[in-house]
Design an enzyme around this catalytic site. Structure first.
Site, PDB file in Angstrom:
ATOM      1  N   ASP A  44       1.673  -8.538  -1.011  1.00  0.00           N
ATOM      2  CA  ASP A  44       0.416  -7.856  -0.755  1.00  0.00           C
ATOM      3  C   ASP A  44      -0.751  -8.847  -0.705  1.00  0.00           C
ATOM      4  O   ASP A  44      -0.780  -9.841  -1.435  1.00  0.00           O
ATOM      5  CB  ASP A  44       0.182  -6.821  -1.864  1.00  0.00           C
ATOM      6  CG  ASP A  44      -0.936  -5.862  -1.538  1.00  0.00           C
ATOM      7  OD1 ASP A  44      -1.000  -5.382  -0.401  1.00  0.00           O
ATOM      8  OD2 ASP A  44      -1.745  -5.585  -2.445  1.00  0.00           O
ATOM      9  N   GLU A  93       1.837  -9.364   4.011  1.00  0.00           N
ATOM     10  CA  GLU A  93       0.870  -8.327   4.349  1.00  0.00           C
ATOM     11  C   GLU A  93      -0.393  -9.040   4.822  1.00  0.00           C
ATOM     12  O   GLU A  93      -1.211  -9.488   4.019  1.00  0.00           O
ATOM     13  CB  GLU A  93       0.607  -7.450   3.124  1.00  0.00           C
ATOM     14  CG  GLU A  93      -0.267  -6.221   3.415  1.00  0.00           C
ATOM     15  CD  GLU A  93      -1.746  -6.519   3.307  1.00  0.00           C
ATOM     16  OE1 GLU A  93      -2.408  -6.667   4.362  1.00  0.00           O
ATOM     17  OE2 GLU A  93      -2.238  -6.613   2.174  1.00  0.00           O
ATOM     18  N   ASP A 150      -1.189   3.314   2.280  1.00  0.00           N
ATOM     19  CA  ASP A 150      -2.644   3.377   2.182  1.00  0.00           C
ATOM     20  C   ASP A 150      -3.285   4.131   3.345  1.00  0.00           C
ATOM     21  O   ASP A 150      -4.495   4.358   3.328  1.00  0.00           O
ATOM     22  CB  ASP A 150      -3.236   1.965   2.133  1.00  0.00           C
ATOM     23  CG  ASP A 150      -3.088   1.304   0.774  1.00  0.00           C
ATOM     24  OD1 ASP A 150      -3.039   2.031  -0.232  1.00  0.00           O
ATOM     25  OD2 ASP A 150      -3.016   0.070   0.717  1.00  0.00           O
TER      26      ASP A 150
END
Length: 508
Positions: free
Chosen positions: A293, A340, A393
């Site tokens: 992430d 990401e 998300d």
């Protein structure tokens, strides 16, 4: 190990169906693995598996190493004789389409304690081996959780100064005083990892690769920060002096103040990045590949003074860059990472990702807000990439489409050659039909659900992470449709026959 060209589904275990108010690592998890295999899906992506605190976010865990005890299967404990069927039958009327975390925890924790009281650790060699193998993080974590219980959930910075600052005498005294509670939290971790390992082995035996998630930052109120304060920018009382976030942009005039403590990368470098190496080692014992992430934060991160209420007055600071990933490679070999790389990405970020051969991410929902040069449109993809219809998300694809401006909806329909009545199916077909070697679809999009099924709305204080599906929601029609699409677009091949262009699980 070669994954090749593959597709899969994003579903966090808390979203699995079942009678106990939250998804578990029991029968329904195995059924879902069977569904994946039967529908030619070879990837199962989960969110971080750690124990969650306030807000229930898997990205704000009490530990980067531990598992979430709320995922422990009560049915499995009953089959082992650690719980009685009558104890499971006497339960509240939990909703079947969402997790109501507070009541679930209130009901489930006493049952886990009952199972602990019936457990015979002295007769269980596996338990002793687990505790020994994981002692580097388990002992601090178990004491941390026992102390949180003792202090009624208060953050570690609000504990008595001696234990807050980990004075040796205080540590020894509290370990003795809270011995039963410490033992209980060791036991919970043993049960979690026993059940998770069995589930992962079953999924792997069906040809399914488990993809996990490592957030770049950790929660301040965590065993990670309490047990390693020297690795973070903290004051004498343990409070962060600077915190994480992102600067103001098109979406927010004040940026985003995430609030995580920031790493002292210079101190980590002096240790050869030992803590990060152990974090990756633990993660790779849980899953087969990792989504890393906020990858851009390893090149440069936004540092915000802790006293600031917004992210406006932050500044860019250099991250560890290639040095961290070289250390990981030296210690662990080739690490299977998906970067990401969303948001405003610089050339330096692309260079770091390319240097180590990490695939990046593409989001179909992001593709229609500009022009034909948009990075997230399938005709601009590169093969070494992972495409999503949307992520945890984002809104569901149906929810997203119905809230677009008419002009953007028109572009979507033109691009996908559709009337928009089954937009979720159109997006799935576009993702699986793209050149990107990996494609992942949230289960909500497979089911064609609207915004009511959204998993997370960033910035929303409550109501996130709660969605669950019902066992009856998935049927043979979904299975056959996904199996046909994956076969049609070359994503159903076994790994040994996969295209050489496919993403390598060993990453670097």
């Amino acid at each position: 190990m070669q994954v090749g060209r593959a597709s899969g589904i994003l579903l966090h275990p808390t979203s699995l169906p079942g009678p106990f108010g939250i998804g578990e690592l029991g029968e329904e998890a195995y059924h879902f693995a069977e569904f994946l295999a039967g529908s030619n899906q070879r990837l199962w992506q989960v969110l971080p598996l750690g124990p969650t605190g306030y807000g229930d976010s898997p990205y704000a865990s009490f530990s980067s190493f531990a598992g979430n005890p709320m995922l422990i299967s009560l049915g499995q404990l009953a089959r082992e004789g650690l719980l009685e069927e009558g104890e499971l039958g006497n339960r509240p009327a939990f909703p079947d389409n969402k997790v109501d975390f507070g009541p679930v925890i209130e009901w489930k924790m006493p049952l886990l304690w009952k199972s602990f009281e019936r457990f015979q650790p002295d007769e269980n060699k596996d338990y002793a081996q687990f505790c020994k193998k994981n002692s580097a993080w388990l002992e601090d974590f178990a004491l941390f959780m026992a102390l949180k219980d003792h202090y009624h959930g208060r953050a570690w910075t609000e504990w008595e100064p001696a234990i807050r600052s980990r004075q040796p005498e205080a540590l020894a005294s509290w370990r003795e005083q809270l011995a039963s509670q410490v033992h209980f939290h060791r036991y919970l971790q043993y049960q979690f990892f026993k059940q998770w390992t069995a589930l992962k082995s079953h999924a792997n035996s069906k040809g399914i690769t488990i993809m996990g998630d490592i957030p770049i930052f950790v929660a301040h109120d965590s065993a990670d920060v309490w047990s390693h304060p020297e690795l973070f920018y903290l004051d004498e009382a343990g409070a962060p002096t600077v915190v994480s976030g992102v600067p103001p942009d098109y979406f927010s005039a004040t940026g985003q103040r995430w609030g995580n403590p920031l790493y002292r990368w210079d101190v980590l470098a002096e240790t050869g990045y030992a803590w990060w190496i152990e974090r990756f080692r633990a993660a790779l014992a849980q899953v087969d590949m990792l989504r890393l992430d906020h990858f851009r934060g390893f090149v440069g991160y936004w540092e915000i003074p802790a006293e600031e209420e917004t992210a406006v007055k932050g500044e860019w600071k250099p991250g560890p860059g290639a040095a961290l990933f070289k250390a990981l490679k030296k210690a662990l070999g080739n690490v299977p990472i998906i970067a990401e790389d969303l948001g405003v990405i610089t050339q330096e970020v692309d260079d770091l990702r390319n240097k180590f051969g990490f695939p990046g991410m593409r989001i179909l929902q992001f593709g229609f807000s500009s022009d034909a040069g948009n990075f997230h449109l399938p005709h601009n993809f590169e093969r070494k990439a992972l495409v999503y219809t949307g992520t945890h998300d984002n809104d569901t694809t149906v929810g997203w489409y119905t809230t677009r401006r008419a002009e953007e909806q028109h572009v979507v329909r033109q691009y996908l050659a559709t009337d928009g009545r089954s937009i979720h199916a159109d997006f799935i077909r576009a993702a699986l039909g793209s050149v990107a070697d990996l494609a992942i679809v949230p289960l909500q999009d497979v089911l064609g659900l609207g915004s009511e099924a959204r998993m997370n709305l960033p910035g929303r204080a409550s109501g996130n992470w709660a969605w669950r599906f019902r066992a009856s929601d998935l049927n043979d029609g979904h299975r056959a449709w996904l199996a046909e699409l994956s076969k049609l677009y070359g994503r159903a091949l076994p790994p040994k026959k996969a295209s050489e262009s496919g993403v390598r699980l060993d990453g670097m």
